[in-house]
Scaffold this motif. Structure first.
Motif, PDB file in Angstrom:
ATOM      1  N   ILE A  64      -8.260 -49.771  17.013  1.00 48.82           N
ATOM      2  CA  ILE A  64      -8.302 -49.216  17.017  1.00 48.82           C
ATOM      3  C   ILE A  64      -6.852 -48.390  16.430  1.00 48.82           C
ATOM      4  CG2 ILE A  64     -10.362 -49.523  17.285  1.00 48.82           C
ATOM      5  CD1 ILE A  64      -9.932 -47.237  19.928  1.00 48.82           C
ATOM      6  N   PRO A  65      -6.833 -47.082  16.044  1.00 49.82           N
ATOM      7  CA  PRO A  65      -5.756 -45.918  16.657  1.00 49.82           C
ATOM      8  C   PRO A  65      -5.460 -45.432  18.218  1.00 49.82           C
ATOM      9  CG  PRO A  65      -6.609 -45.443  15.038  1.00 49.82           C
ATOM     10  CD  PRO A  65      -7.746 -46.509  15.356  1.00 49.82           C
ATOM     11  N   ALA A  66      -4.416 -44.963  19.035  1.00 48.67           N
ATOM     12  CA  ALA A  66      -4.369 -44.437  20.226  1.00 48.67           C
ATOM     13  C   ALA A  66      -5.147 -43.069  20.129  1.00 48.67           C
ATOM     14  CB  ALA A  66      -2.634 -44.249  20.607  1.00 48.67           C
ATOM     15  N   VAL A  67      -5.633 -42.777  21.106  1.00 49.22           N
ATOM     16  CA  VAL A  67      -6.354 -41.615  20.992  1.00 49.22           C
ATOM     17  C   VAL A  67      -6.163 -39.977  20.787  1.00 49.22           C
ATOM     18  CG1 VAL A  67      -6.037 -40.969  23.785  1.00 49.22           C
ATOM     19  CG2 VAL A  67      -8.428 -40.392  22.823  1.00 49.22           C
ATOM     20  N   HIS A  68      -4.685 -40.119  20.780  1.00 50.62           N
ATOM     21  CA  HIS A  68      -4.171 -38.868  20.108  1.00 50.62           C
ATOM     22  C   HIS A  68      -3.987 -38.500  18.899  1.00 50.62           C
ATOM     23  CE1 HIS A  68      -0.712 -41.074  21.900  1.00 50.62           C
ATOM     24  NE2 HIS A  68      -0.313 -41.431  20.473  1.00 50.62           N
ATOM     25  N   ALA A  75     -12.981 -39.791  15.272  1.00 45.83           N
ATOM     26  CA  ALA A  75     -14.038 -39.907  16.314  1.00 45.83           C
ATOM     27  C   ALA A  75     -15.367 -39.909  15.824  1.00 45.83           C
ATOM     28  CB  ALA A  75     -13.787 -38.453  16.278  1.00 45.83           C
ATOM     29  N   ALA A  76     -15.785 -39.671  15.186  1.00 49.05           N
ATOM     30  CA  ALA A  76     -17.027 -40.088  14.302  1.00 49.05           C
ATOM     31  C   ALA A  76     -17.420 -41.461  13.953  1.00 49.05           C
ATOM     32  CB  ALA A  76     -17.613 -38.954  12.782  1.00 49.05           C
ATOM     33  N   ARG A  77     -16.429 -41.983  13.804  1.00 48.92           N
ATOM     34  CA  ARG A  77     -16.438 -43.294  13.430  1.00 48.92           C
ATOM     35  C   ARG A  77     -16.206 -43.784  14.589  1.00 48.92           C
ATOM     36  NH1 ARG A  77     -17.777 -47.873  10.673  1.00 48.92           N
ATOM     37  NH2 ARG A  77     -16.527 -49.929  11.078  1.00 48.92           N
ATOM     38  N   LEU A  78     -15.358 -43.878  15.531  1.00 47.08           N
ATOM     39  CA  LEU A  78     -15.677 -44.323  17.081  1.00 47.08           C
ATOM     40  C   LEU A  78     -17.274 -44.760  17.470  1.00 47.08           C
ATOM     41  CD1 LEU A  78     -13.690 -45.701  18.962  1.00 47.08           C
ATOM     42  CD2 LEU A  78     -13.029 -44.007  19.773  1.00 47.08           C
ATOM     43  N   HIS A  79     -17.760 -43.121  17.431  1.00 47.35           N
ATOM     44  CA  HIS A  79     -19.345 -43.471  18.057  1.00 47.35           C
ATOM     45  C   HIS A  79     -19.528 -44.566  17.255  1.00 47.35           C
ATOM     46  CE1 HIS A  79     -18.534 -40.700  20.934  1.00 47.35           C
ATOM     47  NE2 HIS A  79     -17.573 -40.131  20.315  1.00 47.35           N
ATOM     48  N   ASP A  80     -20.190 -44.947  15.380  1.00 42.58           N
ATOM     49  CA  ASP A  80     -20.185 -45.044  15.160  1.00 42.58           C
ATOM     50  C   ASP A  80     -19.725 -46.496  15.526  1.00 42.58           C
ATOM     51  OD1 ASP A  80     -21.508 -43.126  13.323  1.00 42.58           O
ATOM     52  OD2 ASP A  80     -19.978 -43.288  12.001  1.00 42.58           O
ATOM     53  N   VAL A  81     -18.632 -47.150  15.925  1.00 46.39           N
ATOM     54  CA  VAL A  81     -18.969 -48.327  15.888  1.00 46.39           C
ATOM     55  C   VAL A  81     -19.042 -48.723  17.553  1.00 46.39           C
ATOM     56  CG1 VAL A  81     -16.097 -49.576  16.682  1.00 46.39           C
ATOM     57  CG2 VAL A  81     -16.170 -49.247  14.422  1.00 46.39           C
ATOM     58  N   LEU A  82     -18.692 -48.026  18.254  1.00 46.01           N
ATOM     59  CA  LEU A  82     -19.041 -47.392  20.378  1.00 46.01           C
ATOM     60  C   LEU A  82     -20.862 -48.346  19.793  1.00 46.01           C
ATOM     61  CD1 LEU A  82     -17.101 -45.154  21.606  1.00 46.01           C
ATOM     62  CD2 LEU A  82     -16.974 -47.702  21.856  1.00 46.01           C
ATOM     63  N   TYR A  97     -11.644 -33.803  23.977  1.00 45.73           N
ATOM     64  CA  TYR A  97     -10.143 -33.898  23.953  1.00 45.73           C
ATOM     65  C   TYR A  97      -9.229 -33.664  22.711  1.00 45.73           C
ATOM     66  CZ  TYR A  97      -5.622 -36.408  23.924  1.00 45.73           C
ATOM     67  OH  TYR A  97      -4.282 -37.197  23.324  1.00 45.73           O
ATOM     68  N   ARG A  98      -8.429 -32.492  22.491  1.00 40.79           N
ATOM     69  CA  ARG A  98      -8.477 -31.802  21.714  1.00 40.79           C
ATOM     70  C   ARG A  98      -9.070 -31.791  20.375  1.00 40.79           C
ATOM     71  NH1 ARG A  98      -2.668 -34.363  19.484  1.00 40.79           N
ATOM     72  NH2 ARG A  98      -1.399 -35.047  20.566  1.00 40.79           N
ATOM     73  N   GLY A  99     -10.614 -31.152  20.962  1.00 44.30           N
ATOM     74  CA  GLY A  99     -12.205 -30.877  20.341  1.00 44.30           C
ATOM     75  C   GLY A  99     -12.373 -31.335  19.533  1.00 44.30           C
ATOM     76  N   LEU A 100     -12.508 -33.076  20.231  1.00 45.72           N
ATOM     77  CA  LEU A 100     -12.754 -33.759  18.869  1.00 45.72           C
ATOM     78  C   LEU A 100     -14.136 -34.158  20.326  1.00 45.72           C
ATOM     79  CD1 LEU A 100     -10.177 -35.170  16.992  1.00 45.72           C
ATOM     80  CD2 LEU A 100     -12.486 -33.611  16.689  1.00 45.72           C
ATOM     81  N   PRO A 101     -15.117 -35.148  19.911  1.00 46.24           N
ATOM     82  CA  PRO A 101     -15.366 -35.687  21.306  1.00 46.24           C
ATOM     83  C   PRO A 101     -15.376 -36.783  21.793  1.00 46.24           C
ATOM     84  CG  PRO A 101     -16.594 -36.090  19.159  1.00 46.24           C
ATOM     85  CD  PRO A 101     -15.558 -34.996  19.037  1.00 46.24           C
TER      86      PRO A 101
END
Length: 312
Positions: A64-68, A75-82, A97-101
């Motif tokens: 996955i891409p680095a968090v920054h 970010a929405a996709r990351l939550h779906d994957v998790l 972080y950076r206004g994202l969950p």
């Protein structure tokens, strides 16, 4: 070339970059199917290197891409994957972080109830590069040209503060000890895996830059992560240097301070190409000259490190 043609080229280049990014992270973006069982490693540039050494057939972990680098859509996709992941390995990230969950607690909340979580430190080690700092100053989002690292000697020069050009061996060890103490402080905040003891003995392969550990750190750290997950498998040696796209100079006085069995490297190496230190210094001096407010804030932020240099 007309302005319209230039715009079309720019759009085409942007589109090509997006396509390449989606292919590089194909499983994450749904361009390739997710494994039946998989985990995710979240964090800064060190996270992908850690994923590289823990991922195996026994313990799949998707890229996955680095968090920054994550956008709101990412970010929405990351939550779906998790929501389908069997484990999460993460460096601590603050909520929103950076206004994202993307906070660690926020990511953990999306995991299935039986998923494992292992928290690992974000590593900085200054023993091989005691002249180097990574800085984020509010109001100055851009990095200096050529390499995104600051030399305390150049910053001090820009601020009109006299410092030494080299440190004695004792001071080199003190700078290293300072960075280890900070790493231990972070580890004591509830992390599951420690790395602070991996910097003894000191060898050149410990770090490429102050925030890019080398194989000598990643491989034993990977073993600890696999063990903490309670999963089968072992750390995987990729057979090549890890996180080695940028290598800072390894100066002769540092080599001597640690009695390293390696030759000094006076220049930078970026993506396999030599970048002379003099070229970097010239570009950074010009960058600082145009940003006196940055210099003032930066020397305040690095005051403890600067003290070591001014006392030398």
């Amino acid at each position: 070339m007309s302005g319209d043609e230039g715009g079309e080229t720019s759009l085409a280049d942007h589109g090509g970059t997006v396509i390449a990014r989606r292919r590089h992270y194909a499983e994450f973006f749904g361009e390739a199917p997710l494994p039946a069982r998989f985990g995710v490693v979240v964090g800064n540039c060190q996270a992908e290197s850690l994923r590289l050494v823990i991922a195996s057939e026994a313990l799949p972990a998707i890229r996955i891409p680095a968090v920054h680098e994550l956008t709101a859509t990412d970010a929405a996709r990351l939550h779906d994957v998790l929501a389908r992941a069997s484990f999460l390995v993460a460096q601590p990230v603050r909520d929103d972080y950076r206004g994202l969950p993307l906070g660690t607690a926020q990511l953990r909340a999306s995991l299935p109830s039986d998923s494992r979580v292992v928290l690992v430190p974000s590593i900085r080690y200054a023993g091989l590069h005691p002249f180097q700092a990574v800085l984020r100053v509010p109001g100055f989002e851009s990095d200096p040209p050529l390499v995104a690292y600051h030399d305390v000697r150049l910053l001090a020069e820009a601020a009109g503060l006299p410092v030494a050009r080299e440190l004695p061996a004792e001071s080199v060890r003190e700078v290293a000890a300072d960075s280890i103490a900070e790493l231990r402080r972070r580890e004591a905040l509830g992390l599951d895996v420690a790395a602070s003891d991996l910097f003894t003995p000191v060898v050149a392969d410990l770090a490429r830059t102050v925030n890019h550990p080398g194989n000598a750190v990643f491989l034993p750290l990977g073993e600890r992560v696999v063990a903490a997950l309670g999963e089968p498998g072992r750390a995987v040696d990729p057979g090549r240097p890890i996180l080695a796209g940028v290598r800072a100079p390894l100066e002769e006085w540092v080599v001597d301070a640690w009695n390293l069995d390696t030759e000094p490297q006076p220049d930078w190496t970026v993506e396999g190409e030599i970048l002379p230190t003099a070229t970097v210094s010239e570009a950074h001096r010009a960058w600082y000259a145009e940003r006196p407010e940055f210099v003032a804030a930066a020397v305040t932020r690095i005051a403890p490190l600067l003290h070591r240099w001014r006392a030398a």
